[in-house]
Design an enzyme around this catalytic site. Sequence first.
Site, mmCIF file in Angstrom:
data_model
loop_
_atom_site.group_PDB
_atom_site.id
_atom_site.type_symbol
_atom_site.label_atom_id
_atom_site.label_comp_id
_atom_site.label_asym_id
_atom_site.label_seq_id
_atom_site.Cartn_x
_atom_site.Cartn_y
_atom_site.Cartn_z
ATOM 1 N N SER A 52 0.852 -1.189 0.000
ATOM 2 C CA SER A 52 0.000 0.000 0.000
ATOM 3 C C SER A 52 0.889 1.241 0.000
ATOM 4 C CB SER A 52 -0.841 -0.018 1.270
ATOM 5 O OG SER A 52 -1.270 1.277 1.582
ATOM 6 N N SER A 53 0.331 2.338 -0.505
ATOM 7 C CA SER A 53 1.135 3.563 -0.589
ATOM 8 C C SER A 53 1.493 4.115 0.796
ATOM 9 C CB SER A 53 0.397 4.625 -1.399
ATOM 10 O OG SER A 53 -0.867 4.878 -0.836
ATOM 11 N N CYS A 54 0.868 3.602 1.860
ATOM 12 C CA CYS A 54 1.206 4.113 3.198
ATOM 13 C C CYS A 54 2.561 3.600 3.694
ATOM 14 C CB CYS A 54 0.120 3.797 4.202
ATOM 15 S SG CYS A 54 -0.004 2.062 4.585
ATOM 16 N N HIS A 70 -12.590 2.387 4.270
ATOM 17 C CA HIS A 70 -11.841 3.525 3.744
ATOM 18 C C HIS A 70 -12.822 4.641 3.359
ATOM 19 C CE1 HIS A 70 -8.891 0.255 3.187
ATOM 20 N NE2 HIS A 70 -8.024 1.203 3.490
ATOM 21 N N LYS A 82 3.806 -4.158 5.958
ATOM 22 C CA LYS A 82 3.895 -4.194 4.495
ATOM 23 C C LYS A 82 5.334 -3.971 4.020
ATOM 24 C CE LYS A 82 -0.232 -5.278 3.301
ATOM 25 N NZ LYS A 82 -0.481 -6.516 2.542
ATOM 26 N N TYR A 122 0.560 -1.049 10.272
ATOM 27 C CA TYR A 122 0.253 -1.694 8.992
ATOM 28 C C TYR A 122 1.407 -1.474 8.000
ATOM 29 C CZ TYR A 122 -2.328 -2.418 4.586
ATOM 30 O OH TYR A 122 -2.746 -2.839 3.347
HETATM 31 O O1 GFB Z 1 -9.430 6.135 3.402
HETATM 32 P P1 GFB Z 1 -9.003 6.496 4.781
HETATM 33 O O2 GFB Z 1 -9.743 5.860 5.897
HETATM 34 O O3 GFB Z 1 -7.505 6.171 5.001
HETATM 35 O O4 GFB Z 1 -9.149 8.077 4.981
HETATM 36 P P2 GFB Z 1 -6.048 6.787 4.664
HETATM 37 C C1 GFB Z 1 -8.683 9.006 4.063
HETATM 38 C C2 GFB Z 1 -9.086 10.406 4.457
HETATM 39 O O5 GFB Z 1 -10.509 10.540 4.326
HETATM 40 C C3 GFB Z 1 -8.766 10.803 5.896
HETATM 41 C C4 GFB Z 1 -11.050 11.146 5.470
HETATM 42 O O6 GFB Z 1 -8.336 12.153 5.915
HETATM 43 C C5 GFB Z 1 -10.124 10.666 6.588
HETATM 44 O O7 GFB Z 1 -10.261 11.478 7.741
HETATM 45 N N1 GFB Z 1 -12.460 10.769 5.631
HETATM 46 C C6 GFB Z 1 -13.507 11.611 5.497
HETATM 47 C C7 GFB Z 1 -12.946 9.561 5.955
HETATM 48 N N2 GFB Z 1 -14.655 10.988 5.775
HETATM 49 C C8 GFB Z 1 -14.343 9.701 6.062
HETATM 50 C C9 GFB Z 1 -15.126 8.567 6.412
HETATM 51 O O8 GFB Z 1 -16.348 8.614 6.536
HETATM 52 N N3 GFB Z 1 -14.449 7.391 6.605
HETATM 53 C C10 GFB Z 1 -13.086 7.295 6.455
HETATM 54 N N4 GFB Z 1 -12.492 6.106 6.629
HETATM 55 N N5 GFB Z 1 -12.325 8.377 6.156
HETATM 56 C C11 GFB Z 1 -5.521 4.283 5.081
HETATM 57 C C12 GFB Z 1 -4.461 3.644 5.899
HETATM 58 O O9 GFB Z 1 -5.156 5.621 5.141
HETATM 59 O O10 GFB Z 1 -5.578 3.943 3.720
HETATM 60 C C13 GFB Z 1 -4.066 2.325 5.458
HETATM 61 O O11 GFB Z 1 -4.833 3.745 7.259
HETATM 62 C C14 GFB Z 1 -3.967 2.162 3.963
HETATM 63 O O12 GFB Z 1 -2.870 1.967 6.057
HETATM 64 C C15 GFB Z 1 -5.151 2.727 3.265
HETATM 65 O O13 GFB Z 1 -2.773 2.691 3.455
HETATM 66 C C16 GFB Z 1 -5.032 2.742 1.754
HETATM 67 O O14 GFB Z 1 -5.875 7.054 3.209
HETATM 68 O O15 GFB Z 1 -5.761 7.953 5.551
#
Ligand code: GFB
Length: 319
Positions: A108-110, A180, A141, A137
Amino acid sequence: MDKQARIFVAGHRGMVGSALVRRLSAAGYANVITRTRAELDLTDQAAVDRFFESEQIDVVLLAAARVGGIFANASRPGEFIYENLVIETNVIHAAYRAKVKRLVFFGSSCIYPKACPQPIREEYLLSSPLEPTNEAYAIAKIAGLKLCEAYNRQYSTQYVSLMPTNLYGPNDNYDLNSSHVLPALLRKAHEAKMKGEPTLAVWGSGTPRREFLHVDDLAAATLFVLEQNVTEGLFNVGVGQDLSIRELAECICKVVGFEGELVFDASKPDGTPRKLLDVSRLIAMGWHATIGLEEGIAATYRDFIATHAGSVPAAAMQA
Ligand code: GFB
């Protein structure tokens, strides 16, 4: 690659694994091998060894993983580091012992540092500290891709690592506590529309930027790498373009037909400010993503309606 090759897709019920199975079948690969978790527990080294000893696998696509969005990563780091480390270690080591020559590992890009120059090139790996919300995580990875590199060097295997940006598509997780952002906002916008609510809650400030790749494009990139006979290395997989979370929310609302207002919830974390991948390594080899974001979200929304029909009001079926 031989169409008769015995290809084990680990994690075939997940979003990535199921996309791989669809793509392999469409491309005429005749021997795609899968196991459910009940049939083969990938955290059990002895069971994984027995599986590889008996199945004569030629190629492994290692898409089995504990994954989740920002909240799941930040609140359950123990599960994310342990389960990912143990699955990778078991599968990669058993594959090597069974003389499996080829394997694709999905990360993953993280894995890249929080304060990375953008767009992120593969060589920025391990150049500075990681984003704290998903450090556990990411460490797992990074260990997985380093396992592949180390085994290639010591044992002459041909294990390749693909690092996709944020993915979406069929079979995504719509549970709001572990999903996500894209599936979360799709569901929330849909439910807000159905209930006639005036607002939609978006976590964080809306300013972080993310890049989104349809999982079918990742499956296409995987076949491309296999069919080009790539034997080693780390490859970013993305679309080369990002947008802010606010812009993503607006796009989702447009697709869903929700016309209310976005409300930003500052009590939720933003996570890393930006992670746009540099995909020039794969582009130079001749691969590029083909599914546009709005088109991909529309297709995913149709899939959401179809697969979650029982849990949404019937009127949504016309959406
Ligand atoms: O997709 P996401 O959960 O993960 O969140 P990451 C991306 C951004 O969207 C963050 C915002 O800034 C969240 O605060 N966001 C806005 C929301 N509304 C929402 C919502 O309702 N739900 C969620 N989940 N986010 C993950 C990593 O990072 O992505 C993993 O934790 C992995 O390790 C994955 O790399 C691809 O992009 O921040």
